[in-house]
Design a protein around this motif. Structure first.
Motif, PDB file in Angstrom:
ATOM      1  N   ASP A 118       1.013  -1.223  -0.141  1.00 39.41           N
ATOM      2  CA  ASP A 118       0.062  -0.099   0.043  1.00 39.41           C
ATOM      3  C   ASP A 118       0.944   1.337  -0.064  1.00 39.41           C
ATOM      4  N   SER A 172       1.857  13.142  -6.819  1.00 42.86           N
ATOM      5  CA  SER A 172       2.100  11.870  -5.817  1.00 42.86           C
ATOM      6  C   SER A 172       3.092  10.962  -6.593  1.00 42.86           C
ATOM      7  N   ASP A 194       2.738   8.109  -1.078  1.00 42.27           N
ATOM      8  CA  ASP A 194       2.076   9.290  -1.902  1.00 42.27           C
ATOM      9  C   ASP A 194       1.877  10.386  -1.181  1.00 42.27           C
ATOM     10  N   SER A 200      -0.355   4.306  -0.361  1.00 39.32           N
ATOM     11  CA  SER A 200      -1.085   5.785   0.167  1.00 39.32           C
ATOM     12  C   SER A 200      -0.090   6.753   1.223  1.00 39.32           C
TER      13      SER A 200
END
Length: 127
Positions: free
Chosen positions: A72, A95, A77, A74
């Protein structure tokens, strides 16, 4: 090389864009047969102190006896978005995954001739 430069108080950046026109780089650098430009490296005295760019999580790039699994990104980012926004005072808001998506969807035809250029440099490539 870059680590040594930075340890000595210098700054630097790796230039993967060398592969955008390797034939021109071969000509400009007068590279002999059996050489091929893969990466450029600029080293110099930095005119400012910048913060370190966030690195991918180790789980995304390191696998033991296997290719790393899905991770993951996220949180990463968000770190990259914050890094670029802070570094450019808000002028760049991107990102990591948006940069990768942009790169993968970009026209890469300028790199189609790499095999031909390698052969011209004397490399014997399998068919």
């Amino acid at each position: 090389m870059l680590s040594t430069a930075e340890h000595s108080g210098l700054g630097g950046v790796m230039l993967g864009s060398i592969l955008n026109d390797p034939a021109q780089m071969i000509q400009l650098l007068h590279l002999p047969k059996y050489t091929f430009p893969l990466l450029g490296l600029m080293i110099g005295v930095p005119d400012q102190t910048t913060e370190l760019k966030p690195r991918l999580p180790q789980a995304a790039v390191l696998g033991e006896n296997t290719y790393p699994g899905r991770v993951d990104l996220s949180s990463y980012d968000a770190q990259v978005t914050d890094y670029y926004a802070h570094r450019t005072t808000g002028a760049r808001v991107e990102s990591f995954t948006s940069l990768i998506e942009k790169h993968l969807s970009a026209d890469q035809h300028h790199r189609d001739d790499i095999g031909t250029i390698l052969k011209a440099q004397g490399f014997n490539l399998p068919q």
